[in-house]
Design a protein around this motif. Sequence first.
Motif, PDB file in Angstrom:
ATOM      1  N   MET A   1       1.227  -1.374   0.270  1.00  0.00           N
ATOM      2  CA  MET A   1       0.087  -0.324   0.285  1.00  0.00           C
ATOM      3  C   MET A   1       0.825   1.433  -0.031  1.00  0.00           C
ATOM      4  O   MET A   1       1.670   1.366   0.741  1.00  0.00           O
ATOM      5  CB  MET A   1      -0.888  -0.152   1.236  1.00  0.00           C
ATOM      6  CG  MET A   1      -1.922   1.143   1.200  1.00  0.00           C
ATOM      7  SD  MET A   1      -3.331   1.377   2.837  1.00  0.00           S
ATOM      8  CE  MET A   1      -3.748  -0.371   2.201  1.00  0.00           C
ATOM      9  N   LYS A   2       0.335   2.404  -1.154  1.00  0.00           N
ATOM     10  CA  LYS A   2       1.106   3.701  -0.703  1.00  0.00           C
ATOM     11  C   LYS A   2       0.680   3.974   0.707  1.00  0.00           C
ATOM     12  O   LYS A   2       0.224   4.229   0.113  1.00  0.00           O
ATOM     13  CB  LYS A   2       1.081   3.803  -2.498  1.00  0.00           C
ATOM     14  CG  LYS A   2       1.335   3.941  -3.420  1.00  0.00           C
ATOM     15  CD  LYS A   2       1.241   3.770  -4.938  1.00  0.00           C
ATOM     16  CE  LYS A   2       1.783   5.773  -4.802  1.00  0.00           C
ATOM     17  NZ  LYS A   2       2.956   5.040  -5.097  1.00  0.00           N
ATOM     18  N   ILE A   3       1.973   5.105   0.252  1.00  0.00           N
ATOM     19  CA  ILE A   3       2.055   6.055   2.141  1.00  0.00           C
ATOM     20  C   ILE A   3       1.499   7.149   0.647  1.00  0.00           C
ATOM     21  O   ILE A   3       1.463   7.556   0.291  1.00  0.00           O
ATOM     22  CB  ILE A   3       3.560   6.532   2.514  1.00  0.00           C
ATOM     23  CG1 ILE A   3       4.727   5.024   3.208  1.00  0.00           C
ATOM     24  CG2 ILE A   3       3.172   7.424   3.390  1.00  0.00           C
ATOM     25  CD1 ILE A   3       5.554   5.319   3.328  1.00  0.00           C
ATOM     26  N   ARG A   4       0.699   7.925   2.151  1.00  0.00           N
ATOM     27  CA  ARG A   4      -0.564   8.897   1.571  1.00  0.00           C
ATOM     28  C   ARG A   4      -0.389   9.662   2.599  1.00  0.00           C
ATOM     29  O   ARG A   4      -0.712   9.753   3.597  1.00  0.00           O
ATOM     30  CB  ARG A   4      -1.669   8.381   0.523  1.00  0.00           C
ATOM     31  CG  ARG A   4      -2.128   7.958   1.171  1.00  0.00           C
ATOM     32  CD  ARG A   4      -3.546   7.439   0.996  1.00  0.00           C
ATOM     33  NE  ARG A   4      -4.952   6.973   1.000  1.00  0.00           N
ATOM     34  CZ  ARG A   4      -5.069   5.419   0.771  1.00  0.00           C
ATOM     35  NH1 ARG A   4      -3.652   4.932   0.429  1.00  0.00           N
ATOM     36  NH2 ARG A   4      -5.656   4.972   1.975  1.00  0.00           N
ATOM     37  N   ARG A   5      -0.692  10.681   2.667  1.00  0.00           N
ATOM     38  CA  ARG A   5      -1.265  12.166   3.586  1.00  0.00           C
ATOM     39  C   ARG A   5      -2.668  12.134   3.843  1.00  0.00           C
ATOM     40  O   ARG A   5      -3.789  11.457   2.974  1.00  0.00           O
ATOM     41  CB  ARG A   5      -0.959  14.156   3.020  1.00  0.00           C
ATOM     42  CG  ARG A   5       0.400  13.566   3.317  1.00  0.00           C
ATOM     43  CD  ARG A   5       0.445  15.311   2.078  1.00  0.00           C
ATOM     44  NE  ARG A   5       2.074  15.727   1.830  1.00  0.00           N
ATOM     45  CZ  ARG A   5       2.521  15.792   3.103  1.00  0.00           C
ATOM     46  NH1 ARG A   5       1.971  16.335   4.094  1.00  0.00           N
ATOM     47  NH2 ARG A   5       4.155  16.583   3.369  1.00  0.00           N
TER      48      ARG A   5
END
Length: 561
Positions: A1-5
């Motif tokens: 899973m990509k890191i996002r704000r």
Amino acid sequence: MKIRRLDQKIYRKIAAGEVVERPASVVKELVENSIDAKASKIIVEVEKGGIEKIKVTDDGTGIEKEDMSLVFEHHATSKIGEDGDLFNIRTMGFRGEALSSISAISNVNIISKTKDSPNGYFYAVSCDKFQDKGTKPFQDGTSLEITNLFFNVPARQKFLKTPFTEFLHITRVFTELCLANTGIAFKLTHNGKDIYNLAKAKNLLERVEQLFGKDLRRNLLPIFCAHPHIKISGFIGKPQAAYDSKLKQFILVNNRSVKDRVISSAVREGFGSLVMGSTPPLYFIDLTVPFDFVDVNVHPRKEEVKFVNSNLVYSLVKEAVFKALAGKDLSFRPSLEYVSAPVSSFSRSFNRTPTVSEALEFYSKLSVGEEIKVLPFNNLYILAIINDVLEIYDQHALHERILYEKLKKERFSKEPSSQILLAPQTLEVSENDFQVLTANAELLKSVGFEVAPFGERVLKISAVPSFLGRGFSDKVKVLKEFAEDLQDNEGLKNTSSMEERALFFMACRFAIKAGDVISSMEALELVREGYKLEGIYTCPHGRPFKIKVLSQDLEKMFKRS
């Protein structure tokens, strides 16, 4: 899973969860803001334990119109301005996150007026939506009304307790704030009913009396310790008042109520053996330290602090408690008249030195073939040689178990019954105790207590359990202990556990204490009664009352084997 704000709404809800645990957290944050605004009177209005509504009104400095929207911005504050301020915090709040967090999970109405404004400015805030409601007549100060707490965080709402339980948490927080700010008048209402209405107090002792009544004041000892940089003052309870102190332990640091293991441990060590390990001493400890000596930015809800030199604080608090107790008459003799035949009461029944014939009659009751030699030791223990075996008894623990077994046998041999008082007695209690005891009136009735409200924080007691014997004062102490246990211990909320708790208390209350002087004949009588407790080797609290030393144990100690 990509890191996002994270989305700002999600982030604010997470942050709110750290600051606002329950309605009591909201009360704490709002009242602290009022204190920082230099209010002289603060009114807290609560409905349904704060779940439905919390309203805090003060007569402080108020908020300028241009600052009203900033109040609800994350990390917007008037308390600090630069990095160095974090090491010299003099206000209750400083992070600028309380109102932002509260408005993220509730509906907020705010009205505020400064002394230079003709009217108050009225705003409504909900889910980041800020609505100007115009002006309206208002006195100098600020009023914040919080409704629908956690309406958009169902997971947190699900974990709230009953309104009654949540209100108990509010009264605890309210009490802490009142103790820490004696120069402010406070008022608390619940569902439209006045709970506390406290005038400004001259000092901590007067505020303690306002909150807990005059009876507690008589059991307090002042403490004091002056150090070049640290001042310690306040009060500790006499050891015999320790049973009633589970909810009466307060630590104030620079007028901030906190929880601190260093200080609480120091108080406990200062009492030493005057209270049992499981019995919490009563205390109101007030520390004044340089602001740069303590870090208050170590807990999300500012409930804990960290000292630059915790060892120094520990030693000074311990010394202050020890000195307060030293040289005081703290004796607490048992009132055996309230117990039906606790033991065979040999020497106590005579109240004098027994005659030779009486002594011979007593010794003749011993079992045939038993040879018992006893020696009371250090007013704490009984050394007994029984058939060439050395046994060491704790005189208090042994007597406590003997009394408990006799009381239990007497109590459960008959149905519960009440002793109707010819003249009903009144009892002034704290607000928490009042709420708990009135709410559990039917449960109390099942064990023999009949209580009813009789004014503000006053109960009328018209009946008491007959199985506890005669004497009113100690039954009152049992009742107070029930109140504290009902707040602390869900398992107490049934008839059998309450009766057992009462028997525990009465046995401990009337047992010979550590430090009591007993004669050899009394010691012999206790050992004989203890021998009848087959298969039981501990007091009701679980402490052993007997240690057995065999001859082979001694041989090993002296390296003879």
